[in-house]
Write a protein that holds these residues in place. Structure first.
Motif, PDB file in Angstrom:
ATOM      1  N   GLU A 134     -10.125  -8.208 -17.237  1.00 28.26           N
ATOM      2  CA  GLU A 134     -10.899  -9.448 -17.230  1.00 28.26           C
ATOM      3  C   GLU A 134     -12.353  -9.180 -17.606  1.00 28.26           C
ATOM      4  O   GLU A 134     -12.968  -9.951 -18.355  1.00 28.26           O
ATOM      5  N   GLN A 135     -12.915  -8.071 -17.091  1.00 23.65           N
ATOM      6  CA  GLN A 135     -14.283  -7.725 -17.442  1.00 23.65           C
ATOM      7  C   GLN A 135     -14.403  -7.425 -18.939  1.00 23.65           C
ATOM      8  O   GLN A 135     -15.363  -7.837 -19.603  1.00 23.65           O
ATOM      9  N   THR A 159     -14.266 -10.724 -20.796  1.00 23.27           N
ATOM     10  CA  THR A 159     -15.545 -11.442 -20.680  1.00 23.27           C
ATOM     11  C   THR A 159     -16.584 -10.860 -21.626  1.00 23.27           C
ATOM     12  O   THR A 159     -17.332 -11.592 -22.293  1.00 23.27           O
ATOM     13  N   THR A 160     -16.631  -9.540 -21.706  1.00 22.80           N
ATOM     14  CA  THR A 160     -17.582  -8.890 -22.608  1.00 22.80           C
ATOM     15  C   THR A 160     -17.291  -9.239 -24.064  1.00 22.80           C
ATOM     16  O   THR A 160     -18.204  -9.527 -24.846  1.00 22.80           O
TER      17      THR A 160
END
Length: 290
Positions: free
Chosen positions: A208-209, A212-213
């Motif tokens: 997820e990170q 998002t990036t």
């Protein structure tokens, strides 16, 4: 005459026949057959003296020395050693990775006997070599995995790790006259229960990170592209206005009419009331400045 035959010639003939039979048996026992799949260590009173059909890298079948060979009966014995690639299976073990993850690992190695004399002196048989190498494989695998994270097992870095493990195991195998060709992990799983759930949660958060990036970078690139396009459009409009102000004024009016009257989003019950001499509608009147 018959008595002479019974007392003299007949016994000697029997002895001759027995001697021929014994000589034939000794001759046959001196001949040994070694197939292509085997190499044989010739032992002289228990001491290895030579090797028949020794493994040599790059030598094609038919040129290895397999086939019929001679030995000294009763004094030379043969210890047959497999020339083929053999498997070494490791029992399923629980090991720890560098990020303190407990892993259920199932691995195997493939090896070949390249020095049969050393193998006979140190282990005796190929089966004994397997028994000696099995705990060494487990130990080397534990040490190797302790230097890497669980996530690295899912990346190309796994190949580098397995090559290091193979080299470490090969050093130990050379002491038994064997060569480690390959080491592979068949399965590497997390134990059922809480550790597995925590690992999945960490992996999901990491993905997820990362997503998002990637989205943020995409939005940034889109803003840059949009700003460049608007600047180019503004420059184009300015150049057009400078060359032909009346055409630019007409174009802008048509764009405004299309947005106001022809836009499907504005088709509703709303009514727009304008006077015929309204300056906004001057392009419809085909008159300038009125």
């Amino acid at each position: 005459m018959s008595r002479l035959f019974q007392d003299g010639i007949a016994p000697r003939a029997k002895l001759a026949v027995a001697g021929l039979i014994a000589a034939a048996l000794v001759g046959f026992s001196a001949i040994v057959e070694v197939p292509e799949s085997q190499q044989a260590v010739v032992m002289w009173l228990g001491d290895p003296v030579r090797v028949i059909n020794r493994y040599k890298p790059g030598v094609d079948y038919g040129n290895t020395g397999a086939g019929l060979s001679l030995r000294v009966p009763f004094l030379e014995t043969l210890v047959r050693v497999d020339r083929r690639v053999l498997n070494l299976d490791m029992e399923r073990q629980q090991v720890n990775s560098s990020d303190q993850q407990r892993l259920e690992v199932d691995a195997y190695a493939r090896f070949r006997i390249i020095d049969p004399v050393k193998m006979v002196r140190t282990a005796g048989t190929s089966e004994r070599v397997q028994e000696q190498l099995q705990p060494i494989l487990t130990s080397v695998l534990r040490q190797g995995l302790a230097s890497y994270t669980f996530q690295s097992l899912l990346t190309p870095e796994r190949g580098v790790m397995m090559e290091q493990i193979r080299k470490a195991l090969d050093l130990e195998a050379r002491e038994y006259g064997a060569q480690i060709i390959d080491v592979r992990i068949k399965r590497a799983d997390l134990p059922d229960g809480t550790p597995l759930e925590r690992a999945y949660a960490r992996m999901e958060a990491a993905r997820e990170q990362e997503a998002t990036t990637i989205r943020a970078m995409g939005q940034k690139q889109a803003q840059i592209i949009r700003a460049d396009a608007e600047a180019t459009a503004a420059k184009t409009y300015a150049e057009a206005y400078g060359k032909d102000p009346s055409f630019y004024d007409f174009y802008r009016a048509m764009e405004s009419y299309r947005t106001t009257f022809a836009n499907p989003a504005n088709k509703s019950s709303t009514t727009i009331v304008l006077t015929p001499d309204n300056d906004y509608l001057r392009q419809f009147r085909n008159q300038k400045g009125q």
